[in-house]
Design a protein around this motif. Structure first.
Motif, PDB file in Angstrom:
ATOM      1  N   PHE A  36      27.265  40.124 -12.035  1.00 22.55           N
ATOM      2  CA  PHE A  36      28.221  40.083 -11.563  1.00 22.55           C
ATOM      3  C   PHE A  36      28.318  39.849  -9.843  1.00 22.55           C
ATOM      4  CE2 PHE A  36      30.499  42.283 -14.578  1.00 22.55           C
ATOM      5  CZ  PHE A  36      31.541  41.195 -15.049  1.00 22.55           C
ATOM      6  N   SER A  88      37.524  43.181 -18.992  1.00 18.59           N
ATOM      7  CA  SER A  88      38.495  44.579 -18.795  1.00 18.59           C
ATOM      8  C   SER A  88      37.648  45.585 -19.691  1.00 18.59           C
ATOM      9  CB  SER A  88      39.561  43.910 -19.757  1.00 18.59           C
ATOM     10  OG  SER A  88      38.867  43.504 -21.199  1.00 18.59           O
ATOM     11  N   ARG A  89      37.858  46.892 -19.751  1.00 20.25           N
ATOM     12  CA  ARG A  89      37.502  47.911 -20.085  1.00 20.25           C
ATOM     13  C   ARG A  89      37.255  48.279 -21.565  1.00 20.25           C
ATOM     14  NH1 ARG A  89      33.637  49.094 -16.994  1.00 20.25           N
ATOM     15  NH2 ARG A  89      33.926  49.306 -14.478  1.00 20.25           N
ATOM     16  N   ASP A 143      40.334  35.129  -8.063  1.00 23.72           N
ATOM     17  CA  ASP A 143      40.301  36.267  -7.607  1.00 23.72           C
ATOM     18  C   ASP A 143      38.798  36.819  -8.576  1.00 23.72           C
ATOM     19  OD1 ASP A 143      40.341  38.863  -6.556  1.00 23.72           O
ATOM     20  OD2 ASP A 143      41.779  39.157  -7.183  1.00 23.72           O
ATOM     21  N   PRO A 144      37.760  36.922  -7.816  1.00 24.66           N
ATOM     22  CA  PRO A 144      36.157  37.455  -8.420  1.00 24.66           C
ATOM     23  C   PRO A 144      37.111  38.380  -9.109  1.00 24.66           C
ATOM     24  CG  PRO A 144      35.849  37.695  -5.726  1.00 24.66           C
ATOM     25  CD  PRO A 144      37.648  36.989  -5.691  1.00 24.66           C
ATOM     26  N   ALA A 145      37.734  39.360  -9.046  1.00 26.14           N
ATOM     27  CA  ALA A 145      38.356  41.298  -9.335  1.00 26.14           C
ATOM     28  C   ALA A 145      38.666  40.403 -10.898  1.00 26.14           C
ATOM     29  CB  ALA A 145      39.019  41.422  -9.051  1.00 26.14           C
ATOM     30  N   GLY A 146      39.187  38.952 -10.931  1.00 21.38           N
ATOM     31  CA  GLY A 146      39.331  38.475 -12.295  1.00 21.38           C
ATOM     32  C   GLY A 146      38.386  38.273 -13.009  1.00 21.38           C
ATOM     33  N   GLU A 147      37.963  38.172 -12.601  1.00 18.87           N
ATOM     34  CA  GLU A 147      36.166  37.546 -13.339  1.00 18.87           C
ATOM     35  C   GLU A 147      35.526  38.365 -13.760  1.00 18.87           C
ATOM     36  OE1 GLU A 147      33.742  35.800 -10.535  1.00 18.87           O
ATOM     37  OE2 GLU A 147      34.755  34.099 -10.241  1.00 18.87           O
ATOM     38  N   ARG A 148      36.307  40.354 -13.829  1.00 19.87           N
ATOM     39  CA  ARG A 148      35.012  41.437 -14.559  1.00 19.87           C
ATOM     40  C   ARG A 148      35.837  41.184 -15.845  1.00 19.87           C
ATOM     41  NH1 ARG A 148      33.601  44.945 -10.800  1.00 19.87           N
ATOM     42  NH2 ARG A 148      32.978  43.637  -8.948  1.00 19.87           N
ATOM     43  N   THR A 191      27.730  44.749 -16.107  1.00 24.61           N
ATOM     44  CA  THR A 191      28.000  46.211 -17.491  1.00 24.61           C
ATOM     45  C   THR A 191      26.633  45.477 -19.047  1.00 24.61           C
ATOM     46  OG1 THR A 191      30.493  45.368 -16.802  1.00 24.61           O
ATOM     47  CG2 THR A 191      30.062  45.723 -19.129  1.00 24.61           C
ATOM     48  N   GLU A 221      27.535  44.424  -9.335  1.00 25.40           N
ATOM     49  CA  GLU A 221      27.922  45.243 -11.307  1.00 25.40           C
ATOM     50  C   GLU A 221      27.378  44.910 -11.994  1.00 25.40           C
ATOM     51  OE1 GLU A 221      31.838  46.495 -12.440  1.00 25.40           O
ATOM     52  OE2 GLU A 221      31.973  46.824 -10.273  1.00 25.40           O
ATOM     53  N   ASP A 241      28.636  40.204  -6.968  1.00 27.44           N
ATOM     54  CA  ASP A 241      28.861  41.873  -5.989  1.00 27.44           C
ATOM     55  C   ASP A 241      27.156  42.481  -6.642  1.00 27.44           C
ATOM     56  OD1 ASP A 241      29.812  42.602  -8.253  1.00 27.44           O
ATOM     57  OD2 ASP A 241      31.268  43.576  -7.101  1.00 27.44           O
TER      58      ASP A 241
END
Length: 683
Positions: free
Chosen positions: A646, A681-682, A674-679, A652, A650, A648
């Motif tokens: 990603f 999910s776990r 929102d950049p967090a929404g591009e991650r 996976t 990080e 930033d």
């Protein structure tokens, strides 16, 4: 013992008795002044604290950290700067020195170009003047006295004789209530420096503190007229505390980092070739893709809302703009006319004069012609026309600024024709529509500005229409603003010549405000174009016309979005959404297969199969602000997987290709901002 006479004033809403001649300094006291009270508002007008308060006045304190207080601080700083400059160059001709947004400037004639060394010396002298604690002392003078006192200052003499007419910023030099001079008075009572000025000012230079800095210099023209004298303009900024100054300087650095012109070049989005001319842009493939995505979304939203699409030419006979009223009011901002349709003889002599044609600066006159092309019924109203109109305005070359101030631009322009009864509800609905579109692009902090006509004397003459027309239009816009639930800021005098308007003001990621959407109420053009519809009772009635633009202009909106996101656009807008990087050349074919799966889902994808080392490819993806970088090596190829990296940094690892494709397609389809929404999910 005889009672002392008193008079009543209103202080912060409460009636209070004071002795005649009481000043603001005496009223508020030294403790309040030490706590930050630096001026007062008397009957709504900012005054110096040393002025006697008239009987019956409504009085409020002005603190140095308030908007009015900061303006007074900055204007006081201009006097300190001008004093320092005149100490260095006694023969300097003093121009004007107003406060501006976040700062101030002063214009000087009869000096050489300002150098960094000069700026450092001016700053040093300003700090000394501030520490001296010179008082700003107001004094009223006659025109004759001013002519004597300022005999060696030609620009000040001109301001006296013209009462500041036409002078840029002259309202801070010459007030409508007469002439005043401010003396900078030392502690021993001697006058250190004087300037013709309307005021008000701080009690003393000491209140300026150390929260100021000089920022830049430039050339300028007296009264902003290029045929006038060339001057040197020195800019500065001033804040209530040194900490606020530092915070402002950090914001400026961040703004420079986000400058869309710089990012446009770094990301290969657009450029401004000198061969084309100032204020005109070319979009490169990546920038054109970004533009296409923005326009496509806005067009789709207009279709959902019920707009009818139209298209109009970019050039027209001048008579059209005379009919609309734009040429008399707007001629300076339209490109000069060109001749067409002229007839010539064999020798090339003109035998029949041609028509004057103009590049269009606005789309509304042509939309009116479409409305008028056939009879209209009340059943069709409200009727909404929309186009991505290409417009041209003759901005001065020194004013154009990247994508945010241009000569050629594209407006997402619409015009709604409705009845007077429908206008209020239509305006309310359109404001909500504007905000929903801006929210789609990740902008969330809004307030409204209500621009009305200037009701004072001669200034009122630049607006057309009856008092009744303006009252009805303004009331409709105000009601719509109040119903929005947003903060509403008045802007008296800011209306278009044909009617009042509401604009949506947007704050970006670093707190700067940009004007975006507007809706304007127009009772003028329907009359000029003789627009009418058949009412339910069979009579012919005039429609109301509402002008609106959601983005303002597409180019300017791209500039704002580029700076808001610092070039790191959400995946749904990013010109390149995914970059695939093989760990080694052996995995190029595998990377190509993954790229094809992504393209099949409509994802914009690149595969970096260059000869660059793996580390450089990763750095390039980061520099290019790619939303998703997918890495593939031996274990990934064997497992049918990829590694997500990603923006930033990080990462996976080992994500199955099917899941990777679905995740990316989902983020794009949901228009995640929102950049967090591009991650991932776990689960």
């Amino acid at each position: 013992m005889e009672a002392q006479p008193t008079c009543d004033i209103t202080l912060d809403g409460l009636v209070r008795s004071i002795e005649p001649g009481t000043t603001g300094t005496a009223l508020f006291g030294q403790e309040a002044i030490r706590a930050g009270v630096v001026a007062m508002r008397v009957n709504g007008e900012p005054w110096d604290l040393e002025r006697p308060i008239p009987a019956g006045a409504a009085v409020e304190p002005i603190t140095i950290d308030s908007p009015d207080g900061l303006d007074i601080l900055r204007h006081s700083a201009t006097h300190v700067m001008a004093q320092a400059v005149q100490e260095m160059f006694p023969e300097v001709n003093l121009g004007i020195g107003p406060f501006i947004t976040d700062g101030f400037y002063y214009d000087f004639g009869n000096i050489d170009a300002v150098t960094p060394e000069m700026m450092r010396e001016i700053d040093k002298r300003m700090k000394r003047i501030v520490k001296e604690g010179q008082r700003f002392v107001r004094r009223e003078i006659t025109e004759a006295q001013g002519a004597v006192e300022l005999a060696d200052q030609p620009y000040k003499l001109e301001l006296i004789t013209t009462k500041g007419a036409g002078a840029e910023g002259a309202s801070v030099e010459v007030g409508s209530g007469g002439l005043t001079v401010y003396d900078n008075v030392r502690r021993d009572g001697s006058v250190a420096w004087s300037d013709l000025c309307r005021g008000p000012h701080l009690p003393s230079t000491r209140h300026i503190g150390m929260g100021f800095a000089l920022t830049k210099s430039s050339s300028a023209y007296w009264k902003g007229d290029q045929s006038g004298d060339s001057l040197q303009r020195i800019y500065g900024t001033a804040w209530a505390t040194k900490e606020e100054l530092k915070a402002y300087q950090e914001r400026i650095k961040e703004a420079e980092r986000r400058d869309h012109r710089k990012l446009g070049a770094e990301l290969d989005l657009f450029s401004f070739p000198e061969e084309i001319g100032p204020g005109l842009v070319v979009f490169h493939p990546k920038g054109a893709m970004l533009r296409h995505e923005i326009e496509s979304h806005v067009i789709a939203r207009h279709r959902e809302y019920g707009f009818d699409f139209v298209h109009t030419p970019e050039i027209s006979k001048g008579g059209l703009f005379h009919t609309s009223g734009h040429l008399p009011y707007y001629a300076d901002t339209m490109f000069p006319p060109m001749l067409a349709d002229e007839e010539r003889d064999e020798a090339g002599n003109i035998t029949k004069a041609g028509q004057e044609y103009y590049l269009k600066a606005m789309n509304c006159p042509m939309h009116n012609l479409i409305f008028r092309s056939r009879g209209r019924s009340y059943r069709e109203l409200p009727l909404r026309f929309f186009e991505m109109g290409h417009d041209y305005r003759y901005e001065k070359s020194g004013v154009v600024h990247g994508l945010t101030r241009m000569r050629g631009f594209t407006q997402d322009d619409s015009h709604t024709y409705c009845t007077t009864e429908q206008a209020g509800q239509e305006i309310k609905a359109q404001i909500a529509f504007f905000i929903s579109i801006l929210q789609d692009f990740g902008l969330t902090d809004f307030y409204l500005e209500l621009s009305t006509r200037d009701e004072d004397g001669a200034k009122k003459d630049k607006f057309i229409g009856s008092d009744q027309d303006w009252a009805v239009a303004t009331a409709a816009l105000k009601e719509a603003c109040d119903a929005s639930g947003l903060t509403v800021v008045p802007d008296p005098g800011g209306a278009a010549f044909y009617g009042p308007k509401v604009s949506v003001q947007v704050k970006d990621a670093i707190g700067r405000t940009w004007q975006m959407s507007t809706v304007q109420y127009d009772f003028n053009q329907p009359e000029r174009f003789d627009l009418e519809y058949t009412a339910s009772d069979g009579t012919h009635q005039r429609p109301i016309m509402l002008h609106s633009a959601k983005l303002g202009s597409v180019e300017r909106f791209i500039g704002v979005l580029t700076e808001h996101y610092a070039g790191a656009f959400p995946a749904w807008l990013a010109p390149v959404q995914v970059r695939l990087i093989p760990v080694a050349e052996a995995f190029d074919d595998y990377v190509r297969e993954v790229a094809e799966q992504l393209r099949a889902r409509g994802v914009r994808v690149e595969a970096d199969l260059s000869d660059d080392r793996f580390g450089k490819k990763i750095r390039n993806a980061s520099k290019d602000k790619i939303p998703f970088t997918l890495i593939a090596g031996g274990e990934d190829a064997q497992a049918g997987a990829v590694s997500f990296r990603f923006r930033d940094g990080e990462q996976t690892n080992g994500v199955p290709v099917g899941r990777a494709v679905e995740h990316i397609a989902s983020v794009i389809a949901r228009r995640v901002n929102d950049p967090a929404g591009e991650r991932l999910s776990r689960d």
